[in-house]
Scaffold this motif. Structure first.
Motif, short mmCIF file in Angstrom:
data_model
loop_
_atom_site.label_atom_id
_atom_site.label_comp_id
_atom_site.label_asym_id
_atom_site.label_seq_id
_atom_site.Cartn_x
_atom_site.Cartn_y
_atom_site.Cartn_z
N ARG A 173 16.90 -3.93 1.23
CA ARG A 173 18.05 -3.45 1.99
C ARG A 173 19.14 -4.52 1.97
N LYS A 174 20.34 -4.11 1.53
CA LYS A 174 21.48 -5.03 1.50
C LYS A 174 22.76 -4.23 1.64
N PRO A 175 23.83 -4.87 2.06
CA PRO A 175 25.11 -4.17 2.26
C PRO A 175 25.55 -3.43 0.99
N GLY A 176 25.88 -2.16 1.17
CA GLY A 176 26.34 -1.36 0.05
C GLY A 176 25.23 -0.81 -0.83
N GLY A 177 23.98 -1.17 -0.53
CA GLY A 177 22.86 -0.70 -1.34
C GLY A 177 22.33 0.63 -0.86
N MET A 178 21.48 1.24 -1.67
CA MET A 178 20.87 2.52 -1.32
C MET A 178 19.89 2.32 -0.17
N GLU A 179 19.92 3.24 0.80
CA GLU A 179 19.06 3.13 1.98
C GLU A 179 17.72 3.85 1.80
N TRP A 180 17.64 4.70 0.78
CA TRP A 180 16.40 5.46 0.55
C TRP A 180 15.27 4.51 0.17
N TYR A 181 14.21 4.50 0.98
CA TYR A 181 13.08 3.60 0.79
C TYR A 181 13.53 2.14 0.68
N ALA A 182 14.41 1.72 1.57
CA ALA A 182 14.88 0.34 1.59
C ALA A 182 14.34 -0.37 2.82
N ARG A 183 14.14 -1.66 2.72
CA ARG A 183 13.68 -2.44 3.86
C ARG A 183 14.15 -3.88 3.71
N SER A 184 14.29 -4.54 4.85
CA SER A 184 14.60 -5.97 4.84
C SER A 184 13.33 -6.74 4.49
N MET A 185 13.49 -7.89 3.88
CA MET A 185 12.33 -8.69 3.47
C MET A 185 12.58 -10.16 3.71
N THR A 186 11.54 -10.86 4.05
CA THR A 186 11.62 -12.31 4.16
C THR A 186 11.67 -12.91 2.76
N PRO A 187 12.09 -14.16 2.61
CA PRO A 187 12.09 -14.79 1.29
C PRO A 187 10.70 -14.78 0.65
N GLU A 188 9.65 -14.95 1.45
CA GLU A 188 8.29 -14.95 0.91
C GLU A 188 7.92 -13.56 0.39
N GLU A 189 8.29 -12.52 1.14
CA GLU A 189 8.00 -11.16 0.69
C GLU A 189 8.78 -10.82 -0.57
#
Length: 318
Positions: free
Chosen positions: A24-40
């Motif tokens: 998940r990032k600004p301007g990106g597609m939201e379908w099946y998107a998620r925030s992630m830690t650097p390790e993930e």
């Protein structure tokens, strides 16, 4: 529609589970998107590169491009959904002769070694003991898939010029190309530095293809001068492959612990390679002498058309 709102769950997700989502990032597609830690994100990236190494269209992308796609299994099939939401059914594994030839040509290895295989490397030419080196090379080819998953490569070295280091590295590239999927690349260290001389952004397509190749040979590392910008470029290359567990085969006239460069570089090289020390003998000179003698013998044994009288029709004189 399934959307993951956060990545703060107590259970650690595997790379395969994370690959089901795009970042998940600004301007990106939201379908099946998620925030992630650097390790993930690192775990996901490693899984994506290892999984897609069999598919030339998808394997050599930048990290940013990998963030926009997602890969998941559906039954016995592997599905890829690109950044626009289009899905692709990825074909089954297997290396065709056409794929192998295509990868070999694109590897950019020296022309004289384009067709050499493991059987062409004549260990018997050496006077010294080569049992350990030969054993390590054979083990690497045999267990390549497992070693590739761990990002492990080889460090082929000998202080003598012409000892066969480059030829051996090319034998390995060709052997692995025949047996396993994945893009392979060959680059001389001075050529790579010349490619990056105008800046270290890494945006150049050729540089990116080298940095992210499934298996990379870096030839003659250690011959470069010691300069700050050179260490910056080399650290970026070595660290990027270290972080993404991409195997690298190095050739050098210098043992890894005597390389005159940033300790962070040598530490990463040493921790991700097995040493292959060739004898301090020049077999290149002997091979060239043998080739010259063979050529001379072929010329001497061939019929001399210029000295052979014509056998055509003769005109009878009155």
């Amino acid at each position: 529609m399934e959307k993951e709102q956060s990545c703060t769950g107590a259970t650690k997700l595997t790379g395969e589970e994370l690959a089901r989502y795009r970042l998940r990032k600004p301007g990106g597609m939201e379908w099946y998107a998620r925030s992630m830690t650097p390790e993930e994100l690192s775990e996901r990236r490693i899984y994506m590169r290892k999984t897609l190494v069999r598919f030339p269209r998808w394997e050599n992308m930048t990290n940013a491009q990998y963030e926009d796609i997602r890969v998941y299994r559906q039954g016995k099939y592997l599905m890829l959904e690109d950044g626009n939401g289009y899905e692709y059914l990825l074909p089954a594994a297997g290396v065709t002769a056409e794929e192998s030839e295509f990868r070999k040509i694109r590897a950019m290895m020296p022309f004289e070694f384009l067709d050499v295989r493991a059987k062409d490397f004549q260990w018997s030419r050496y006077q010294g003991d080569v049992a350990e080196a030969k054993g390590m090379v054979n083990k690497y080819i045999l267990h390549y898939e497992k070693l590739r998953n761990k990002g492990m490569g080889l460090y082929i070295h000998s202080g003598t010029k012409g000892s066969g280091k480059t030829m051996l590295a090319c034998c390995l590239l060709n052997e692995i190309t025949k047996r396993y999927k994945g893009v392979v690349k060959f680059v001389n260290i001075l050529d790579f530095l010349e490619m990056t001389k105008k800046g270290f952004s890494g945006d150049d397509e050729d540089v990116n293809n080298i940095r992210h190749a499934g298996l990379l040979v870096v030839d003659d590392i250690g011959v470069q001068m010691s300069k700050e910008w050179i260490d910056t470029v080399l650290y970026s290359l070595v660290n990027d492959r270290y972080v993404n567990r991409l195997p690298t085969i190095y050739t050098s006239n210098i043992p890894v612990n005597r390389l005159k460069m940033d300790d962070r570089i040598t530490d990463r090289i040493e921790s991700t390679t097995y040493s292959v020390q060739l004898p301090e003998e020049s077999i290149r000179k002997a091979m060239r002498e043998q080739q010259k003698q063979k050529l001379l013998q072929e010329i001497e044994s061939a019929p001399d058309s210029a000295a052979t009288p014509s056998q055509g029709n003769r005109t009878q004189q009155p």
